[in-house]
Design a protein around this motif. Structure first.
Motif, PDB file in Angstrom:
ATOM      1  N   GLU A 157       0.840  -1.210   0.000  1.00 29.83           N
ATOM      2  CA  GLU A 157       0.000   0.000   0.000  1.00 29.83           C
ATOM      3  C   GLU A 157       0.868   1.250   0.000  1.00 29.83           C
ATOM      4  N   CYS A 160       1.898   2.137  -3.387  1.00 29.24           N
ATOM      5  CA  CYS A 160       0.784   2.742  -4.136  1.00 29.24           C
ATOM      6  C   CYS A 160       0.613   4.205  -3.759  1.00 29.24           C
ATOM      7  N   VAL A 161       0.694   4.485  -2.461  1.00 31.09           N
ATOM      8  CA  VAL A 161       0.512   5.862  -1.988  1.00 31.09           C
ATOM      9  C   VAL A 161       1.619   6.752  -2.547  1.00 31.09           C
ATOM     10  N   THR A 178      -4.994   3.423  -4.801  1.00 31.30           N
ATOM     11  CA  THR A 178      -4.359   2.269  -4.161  1.00 31.30           C
ATOM     12  C   THR A 178      -5.142   0.992  -4.475  1.00 31.30           C
TER      13      THR A 178
END
Ligand code: GDP
Ligand code: MN
Length: 386
Positions: A157, A160-161, A178
């Motif tokens: 995650e 993704c951020v 995300t």
């Protein structure tokens, strides 16, 4: 193997990636009902073909009334769509996706592939998505964000951020991004994907993130373990001859030259094509008839080569390693008897029982030029098909 946009989007939804509402239709009669069911006042009519660049080719039409939708469908159905990514003939349109029109704020690009240089699954992202992404990649590569996923781990995650922030996404859109990227990664890993792409990935005026397009290319060698994916194949979008060839385990690719080639082994086929070019000719196809060639396959190969309108001569180049050249010669003769021969042909045989094979061909009643030497064979066929 490629799939259609509507199929990619249906897979997207299963993996928590948001897409606009849409209905697939097979004829114009169903258009008005689909529009009503979607309940919008703007629709996008999208031709389903296995090629990108549809927007530029007139295959994506924004419509403001049901009448416009019907006109667009009438124009597209049954025709071939030519885009910058197809050949001059284009691809047949038999399915259209009618999608609820979106109020687009930004068009981003998001894709995953295996980068052969770094040997990592690599995420490509850009703030400059949309119809000119190829131009962006060529002219301003710094605008393409590249992120290699740790091969010993998985996409996190946090990764993704961090990509979301490079795309200048904020607030709720970061969460949606995300989810989208994790979904794409999951599809990539679980379905043996070569390339997966959302272009454009849009943000809307009311702050949503949606996949407006979807492209997926699957690894053919892994299809055997993905029945659900293999079922999505649409052969109407593929080269008819290449499909016919694959039924006979022939590796066949049409090209636009004039010399038909029949060769055993991909490496030898490439070397043969190079030699033809070197001596001033141009190959009409790439054809690898494989190692353990049979008379039936040779006959099929002949048939395929001779049905190419541009072929003016045939060069057969067989190296008898596993197979015996005399058996190949018999196969060639049987094939000619079966499908006829109306073009000049040069046969070069080398390897096991090559003299016996060449003798059989020389003694036949057909006009076959035989050669033991590859260079001589290439020179001869270029001369005969000039
Ligand atoms: P491609 O040209 O084959 O990649 O087809 P796309 O599905 O990407 O569509 C091409 C372009 O049409 C997109 O980049 C958008 O700019 C535009 N487009 C597609 N759907 C919509 C929509 O719902 N609303 C608006 N305004 N534009 C759209
Ligand atoms: Mn697109």
């Amino acid at each position: 193997m490629h799939i259609h946009e509507y199929q990619a989007k249906s897979l997207f939804r299963k993996f928590n990636i948001q897409t606009p509402v849409a209905i697939l239709i097979n004829n114009t009669e169903n258009a008005s009902k689909a529009c009503a069911e979607l309940g919008c006042d703007v629709w996008v009519v999208k031709a389903q073909v296995h090629a990108g660049g549809r927007g530029k080719g007139g295959g994506v039409i924004l419509c403001h009334s049901i009448e416009e939708v019907e006109n667009a469908c009438n124009k597209l159905f049954g025709s071939n769509l030519v885009t910058p990514q197809t050949d001059a003939k284009g691809l047949p349109i038999s399915q259209i996706l009618i999608e609820g029109g979106q109020n687009i704020k930004r068009e981003l690009y998001l894709g995953l592939l295996v980068d052969r240089q770094t040997q990592k699954i690599t995420i490509l992202a850009s703030t400059e998505g949309g119809m000119d992404i190829e131009k962006v990649a060529a002219e301003s590569p710094e605008k393409i964000i590249k992120f290699g996923v740790d091969p010993l781990g998985a996409l996190t995650e946090d990764d993704c951020v961090s990509i979301a922030s490079k795309l200048e996404l904020e607030g709720e859109l970061i969460n949606q991004f995300t989810k989208t990227l994790l979904g794409l990664y999951e599809i990539f890993i679980t379905k043996d994907v070569n390339l997966i792409e959302i272009n454009p990935l849009i943000t809307t005026i009311d702050n949503n993130l949606l996949a407006l397009d979807g492209k997926i290319d699957f690894d053919d060698n892994a299809l055997y373990r993905h029945e659900d994916i293999a079922e999505l194949r649409d052969t109407s979008q593929e080269d008819e001859k290449e499909n016919e060839a694959s039924k006979y385990q022939l590796n066949y690719i049409s090209l636009d030259g004039t010399i038909g080639c029949m060769v055993n082994g991909a490496g030898l086929a490439m070397a043969t094509m190079d030699l033809i070019e070197h001596h001033g000719g141009s190959p009409a196809n790439f054809l690898d008839v494989g190692g353990g060639t049979t008379a039936e396959r040779v006959a099929k190969a002949f048939e395929l080569i001779q049905t190419e309108a541009n072929v003016r001569g045939i060069l057969v180049n067989i190296f008898g390693g596993i197979v015996r050249c005399d058996l190949i010669a018999e196969g060639i003769l049987q094939a000619i008897e079966k499908v006829g021969l109306n073009l000049p042909i040069v046969v070069r045989l080398e390897g096991t029982n090559a003299p016996e094979g060449l003798k059989l061909l020389d003694e036949s009643t057909f006009n076959i030029h035989t050669e033991a030497d590859l260079t001589q064979a290439a020179i001869k066929i270029v001369e005969l098909s000039a």
